[in-house]
Design a protein around this motif. Structure first.
Motif, PDB file in Angstrom:
ATOM      1  N   SER A   1       0.861  -1.185   0.000  1.00 33.15           N
ATOM      2  CA  SER A   1       0.000   0.000   0.000  1.00 33.15           C
ATOM      3  C   SER A   1       0.898   1.236   0.000  1.00 33.15           C
ATOM      4  N   LEU A   2       0.268   2.406  -0.194  1.00 31.22           N
ATOM      5  CA  LEU A   2       1.040   3.656  -0.180  1.00 31.22           C
ATOM      6  C   LEU A   2       1.729   3.825   1.185  1.00 31.22           C
ATOM      7  N   GLN A   3       0.995   3.463   2.235  1.00 24.93           N
ATOM      8  CA  GLN A   3       1.569   3.598   3.580  1.00 24.93           C
ATOM      9  C   GLN A   3       2.768   2.653   3.763  1.00 24.93           C
ATOM     10  N   ASP A   4       2.634   1.414   3.246  1.00 30.52           N
ATOM     11  CA  ASP A   4       3.763   0.469   3.341  1.00 30.52           C
ATOM     12  C   ASP A   4       4.990   1.055   2.653  1.00 30.52           C
ATOM     13  N   ARG A   5       4.774   1.601   1.459  1.00 30.79           N
ATOM     14  CA  ARG A   5       5.906   2.166   0.708  1.00 30.79           C
ATOM     15  C   ARG A   5       6.551   3.294   1.499  1.00 30.79           C
ATOM     16  N   PHE A   6       5.710   4.158   2.028  1.00 30.38           N
ATOM     17  CA  PHE A   6       6.209   5.291   2.819  1.00 30.38           C
ATOM     18  C   PHE A   6       7.051   4.766   3.987  1.00 30.38           C
ATOM     19  N   ASN A   7       6.526   3.766   4.687  1.00 30.03           N
ATOM     20  CA  ASN A   7       7.245   3.242   5.861  1.00 30.03           C
ATOM     21  C   ASN A   7       8.560   2.561   5.478  1.00 30.03           C
ATOM     22  N   PHE A   8       8.535   1.764   4.421  1.00 31.99           N
ATOM     23  CA  PHE A   8       9.773   1.078   4.003  1.00 31.99           C
ATOM     24  C   PHE A   8      10.885   2.084   3.682  1.00 31.99           C
ATOM     25  N   CYS A   9      10.474   3.251   3.184  1.00 30.18           N
ATOM     26  CA  CYS A   9      11.474   4.264   2.813  1.00 30.18           C
ATOM     27  C   CYS A   9      12.276   4.773   4.002  1.00 30.18           C
ATOM     28  N   PHE A  10      11.738   4.633   5.197  1.00 34.48           N
ATOM     29  CA  PHE A  10      12.457   5.130   6.377  1.00 34.48           C
ATOM     30  C   PHE A  10      13.290   4.031   7.055  1.00 34.48           C
ATOM     31  N   ALA A  11      13.275   2.834   6.484  1.00 35.85           N
ATOM     32  CA  ALA A  11      14.060   1.746   7.081  1.00 35.85           C
ATOM     33  C   ALA A  11      15.544   2.114   7.059  1.00 35.85           C
ATOM     34  N   PRO A  12      16.272   1.790   8.131  1.00 38.26           N
ATOM     35  CA  PRO A  12      17.689   2.159   8.156  1.00 38.26           C
ATOM     36  C   PRO A  12      18.507   1.258   7.244  1.00 38.26           C
ATOM     37  N   THR A  13      18.761   1.731   6.044  1.00 41.64           N
ATOM     38  CA  THR A  13      19.564   0.951   5.110  1.00 41.64           C
ATOM     39  C   THR A  13      20.742   1.810   4.665  1.00 41.64           C
ATOM     40  N   ASN A  14      21.747   1.169   4.089  1.00 40.30           N
ATOM     41  CA  ASN A  14      22.855   1.930   3.537  1.00 40.30           C
ATOM     42  C   ASN A  14      22.674   1.937   2.029  1.00 40.30           C
ATOM     43  N   ILE A  15      22.206   3.056   1.487  1.00 41.03           N
ATOM     44  CA  ILE A  15      21.863   3.071   0.051  1.00 41.03           C
ATOM     45  C   ILE A  15      23.075   2.888  -0.845  1.00 41.03           C
ATOM     46  N   ARG A  16      24.285   3.040  -0.283  1.00 41.94           N
ATOM     47  CA  ARG A  16      25.482   2.854  -1.123  1.00 41.94           C
ATOM     48  C   ARG A  16      26.005   1.424  -1.060  1.00 41.94           C
ATOM     49  N   ASP A  17      25.349   0.591  -0.244  1.00 41.11           N
ATOM     50  CA  ASP A  17      25.796  -0.792  -0.127  1.00 41.11           C
ATOM     51  C   ASP A  17      24.781  -1.702  -0.834  1.00 41.11           C
ATOM     52  N   PRO A  18      25.151  -2.256  -1.984  1.00 40.92           N
ATOM     53  CA  PRO A  18      24.191  -3.067  -2.745  1.00 40.92           C
ATOM     54  C   PRO A  18      23.631  -4.244  -1.947  1.00 40.92           C
ATOM     55  N   LYS A  19      24.454  -4.813  -1.038  1.00 44.77           N
ATOM     56  CA  LYS A  19      23.961  -5.960  -0.253  1.00 44.77           C
ATOM     57  C   LYS A  19      22.831  -5.514   0.665  1.00 44.77           C
TER      58      LYS A  19
ATOM     59  N   SER B   1      12.401 -13.970   6.031  1.00 39.50           N
ATOM     60  CA  SER B   1      13.429 -14.705   6.773  1.00 39.50           C
ATOM     61  C   SER B   1      14.680 -13.844   6.859  1.00 39.50           C
ATOM     62  N   ILE B   2      15.551 -14.201   7.803  1.00 36.68           N
ATOM     63  CA  ILE B   2      16.791 -13.425   7.922  1.00 36.68           C
ATOM     64  C   ILE B   2      17.765 -13.853   6.820  1.00 36.68           C
ATOM     65  N   ALA B   3      17.753 -15.147   6.513  1.00 31.58           N
ATOM     66  CA  ALA B   3      18.560 -15.705   5.412  1.00 31.58           C
ATOM     67  C   ALA B   3      20.001 -15.219   5.409  1.00 31.58           C
ATOM     68  N   MET B   4      20.666 -15.483   6.515  1.00 30.22           N
ATOM     69  CA  MET B   4      22.057 -15.032   6.591  1.00 30.22           C
ATOM     70  C   MET B   4      22.778 -15.916   7.602  1.00 30.22           C
ATOM     71  N   GLY B   5      23.947 -16.398   7.213  1.00 30.43           N
ATOM     72  CA  GLY B   5      24.681 -17.258   8.129  1.00 30.43           C
ATOM     73  C   GLY B   5      25.438 -16.438   9.160  1.00 30.43           C
TER      74      GLY B   5
ATOM     75  N   GLU C   1      30.202  -5.683   9.235  1.00 32.37           N
ATOM     76  CA  GLU C   1      29.493  -4.392   9.309  1.00 32.37           C
ATOM     77  C   GLU C   1      28.171  -4.471   8.544  1.00 32.37           C
ATOM     78  N   THR C   2      28.223  -5.035   7.331  1.00 32.47           N
ATOM     79  CA  THR C   2      27.000  -5.142   6.519  1.00 32.47           C
ATOM     80  C   THR C   2      25.987  -6.053   7.198  1.00 32.47           C
ATOM     81  N   LYS C   3      26.456  -7.187   7.710  1.00 32.90           N
ATOM     82  CA  LYS C   3      25.535  -8.151   8.344  1.00 32.90           C
ATOM     83  C   LYS C   3      24.821  -7.475   9.514  1.00 32.90           C
ATOM     84  N   HIS C   4      25.569  -6.724  10.298  1.00 35.37           N
ATOM     85  CA  HIS C   4      24.938  -6.062  11.437  1.00 35.37           C
ATOM     86  C   HIS C   4      23.906  -5.051  10.956  1.00 35.37           C
ATOM     87  N   GLN C   5      24.258  -4.356   9.882  1.00 42.47           N
ATOM     88  CA  GLN C   5      23.362  -3.327   9.368  1.00 42.47           C
ATOM     89  C   GLN C   5      22.053  -3.960   8.885  1.00 42.47           C
TER      90      GLN C   5
END
Ligand SMILES: Nc1ncnc2c1ncn2[C@@H]1O[C@H](COP(=O)(O)OP(=O)(O)OP(=O)(O)O)[C@@H](O)[C@H]1O
Ligand SMILES: [Mg+2]
Length: 644
Positions: A497-515, A534-538, A554-558
């Motif tokens: 939904s529009l609200q979901d999109r809005f909320n996902f945009c504020f998720a703490p991500t590193n936009i310069r890190d493709p992973k 799922s977390i899907a990460m070893g 660093e990426t895994k923690h992020q």
């Protein structure tokens, strides 16, 4: 002609059957006049007043031009030719253009007016009627770094029956949470990533974005209030100041926003009291510097460098050439690791007596620093190498010396003698007076705006909002490149939904890190398909053995931190592994701490393309050039360039 009534002229044009004959060169000049009109910023701005939007303006001018050319009399034509393409011609044509628009574009104007009214960000103080119904007392603790502002405000926070502390970083919220509970004041912790509710607690320490504007408090503390002017995150401070429902609000910050806070209080009707704070002991500049040699570092030094690469180079050089061991602190480290490194440095019973840090050291940590040494005073801003702004230099240098610690007097200096003058100049500079503070629309405002534009997708709606919103002079629309980038990435994801999109945009991500971006896309896609993410990460087996493994930690923690954030933002069914993510994040933060303690390798960069190459020297570490040397070289280069 200039004195003719424009309405009259317009009527004549309307009535005319066709244009009079004119010379070809005159036609061309008239075309130029209209091109000049179409490019006039003044005319485009004036047209906004009668709801001709910036994006429609060129079309409106094009149609107006055709209308005039089809009906142009010889007199009018010659007059336009005599004016030529200039501002006078624009001012002459504008009232005729206005008449034409009022008759031709009523539908476009109506829809633009409706859109504008939905993108109205003027008078933001009226968005919080409950806070406006209160008479709040605002106390501004105003002073430089390390002057006891937060300490003073926390004294009142402790005494309150019910209080909230809002800080700029998780780290600061965690510090307050720990300090209060250890002093017997039950306090909960609320950040995007964690909700630690302490039984019977009436106090809460939160990150600024999490502050509630519904709950009532006796005392609220808004720390680092000067961040209202932060280009990206400023809106969170503005919202807190305008909206928090507290009888007493303590603001802590430097003097740069004092004037604008005064103006805001005049609008909100709140009472403002200013407490000026001074450093306990003055900051002293050491004129000798390190004479360009890291062998001259001493116990209690904090060497500040402005890139991850340099931090590791400095650590390596110091540990290779002296008997000191180094702790490190930089922005990509989780708050838990930064604290662990800070404690290791503060603790006297170990060999880690030097800190190497980025500008992340400027805020939030309790550090016993004797002397801040600037490894250099320039940094890469994503485009080129620029001098570090004076406000930042002051804030970082001010971390030296701490009341009640081993080092009550703070010292600061540079590695290179050539950089000393710039350091002294920065420390002398008064705080800039901020003229505007940040705003960003709430979801409800974006939603009601979007209703006017049913055919547009979320990134376009956002762009349209930013383009057409109206703001009062004291506010600016916050930069939102991060939000745009995530919104674009998620555009094709179905089921949001529009609200979901809005909320996902504020998720703490590193936009310069493709992973990191890949995982966010995966989480959003799972959410859209109603599949539990799922977390899907070893889990890594041990601490990092080289820089690639450290970057991976660093990426895994992020990514885990992002999962935790989403698990609090969305429902449990969609992000059910919050507990597991939390445990993994804690383990990785520990591994990061262990890795940093051992780290003795050459650093790598996540994306080294386009960045300036460091220079090698015979000691095995890459000494920075002084700011002055770089500046002189740049000037010489410019001169040479000009001669070619
Ligand atoms: N009156 C005081 N008594 C004892 N310690 C104090 C007092 N005032 C400040 N301190 C100590 O001095 C240090 C700096 O104080 P504080 O963090 O409040 O400064 P600040 O002005 O908020 O700095 P910053 O700009 O970095 O946020 C802290 O460790 C704090 O505990
Ligand atoms: Mg403070």
């Amino acid at each position: 002609m200039a004195l003719c009534d424009p309405i009259e002229l317009y009527r004549e044009l309307r009535m005319a059957e066709k244009n009079d004959q004119m010379r070809r060169s005159d036609w061309e000049t008239i075309q130029d006049v209209f091109s000049y009109f179409a490019n006039s910023g003044w005319a485009a701005n004036q047209a906004l007043a009668f709801y001709i939007g910036m994006s429609f303006f060129p079309t409106a001018v094009q149609k107006f031009r055709k209308f005039v050319l089809d009906k142009c009399s010889a007199d009018l034509g010659l007059y336009l030719v005599s004016l030529g393409p200039c501002d006078d011609a624009v001012r002459f044509l504008f009232p005729i253009f206005a008449e034409y628009c009022l008759e031709e574009f009523t539908d476009e104007m109506k829809s633009f007016e409706a859109m504008i009214s939905k993108a109205d960000l003027t008078k933001p103080h009226t968005w919080f009627p409950f806070a406006r119904a209160m008479k709040r007392r605002i106390v501004y603790h105003c002073g430089p770094t390390n002057s006891g502002k937060t300490y003073e405000a926390l004294q009142r926070f402790k005494e309150a029956k019910k209080g909230i502390y809002c800080g700029p970083l998780r780290l600061l919220a965690m510090e307050v949470f720990d300090k209060m509970n250890s002093h017997g004041v039950y306090c909960s912790l609320l950040t995007g990533q964690e909700k630690k509710r302490v039984p019977f607690a009436n106090h809460v320490a939160c990150t600024i974005e999490m502050v509630s504007v519904d709950e009532m408090y006796d005392v609220a503390v808004i720390d680092e209030i000067q961040m209202m002017a932060d280009a990206t995150r400023g809106f969170a401070w503005t919202r807190a100041l305008l909206g928090v429902k507290a009888d007493e609000i303590h603001l802590c910050g430097d003097p740069s926003v004092l004037d604008i806070v005064r103006k805001i209080c005049a609008e909100t009707g709140d009472e403002l009291e200013v407490h000026h704070c001074e450093r306990f002991k003055k900051l002293e500049v050491e004129a000798k510097t390190l004479l360009g040699d890291l062998k001259n570092v001493k116990s209690g030094d904090c060497v500040v460098a402005f890139s991850r690469r340099e931090i590791f180079e400095v650590k390596l050089a110091i540990e290779k050439n002296t008997n000191h061991r180094c702790c490190v602190i930089y922005g990509a480290l989780p708050p838990e690791t930064r604290r662990q490194q800070a404690n290791l440095f503060n603790d006297q019973d170990n060999e880690f007596d030097v800190l190497v840090a980025s500008d992340a050291v400027g805020m939030g940590l309790n550090l016993n620093i004797r002397r801040v040494v600037f490894y250099n005073l320039s940094k890469y801003n994503g485009d080129k190498v620029v001098p570090v702004p004076a406000t930042q230099v002051k804030q970082i240098a001010g971390r030296a010396g701490r009341r009640g610690s081993r080092f009550p007097v703070g010292l600061t200096t540079t590695l290179q003698l050539d950089d000393l003058a710039y350091l002294i100049e920065c420390l002398k500079q008064p705080f800039d007076e901020v003229k505007k503070v940040g705003l960003f629309p709430f979801f409800e405002q974006v939603e009601s705006f979007a209703a006017q534009l049913p055919d547009l997708n979320f990134p376009k709606i956002l762009a349209k909002f930013a383009e057409s919103c109206r703001l009062d002079g004291m506010y600016f629309f916050c930069k939102h490149d991060h939000i745009k980038k995530v919104a674009n990435m998620l555009e094709k994801v179905k089921g949001l939904s529009l609200q979901d999109r809005f909320n996902f945009c504020f998720a703490p991500t590193n936009i310069r890190d493709p992973k990191s971006m890949y995982h966010l896309l995966r989480f959003a896609s799972d959410y859209g398909q109603k599949v539990p993410a799922s977390i899907a990460m070893g889990m890594p087996k041990g601490s990092a053995r080289n820089d690639t493994e450290l970057l991976d930690l660093e990426t895994k923690h992020q990514v885990l931190s992002m999962y935790l954030w989403l698990s609090h933002q969305f429902d449990y069914e969609s992000f059910p592994h919050g507990k597991k993510a939390e445990a993994m994040a804690t383990d990785i933060a520990d591994l990061l701490g262990q890795s940093l303690t051992k780290a003795n390798w050459k650093p790598e960069t996540r994306q080294s393309a386009g960045k300036p190459k460091p220079r090698k020297n015979e000691d095995g570490y890459d000494r920075p050039k002084s700011l002055i040397t770089s500046y002189k070289e740049e000037k010489a280069g410019e001169k040479q360039g000009a001669g070619n």
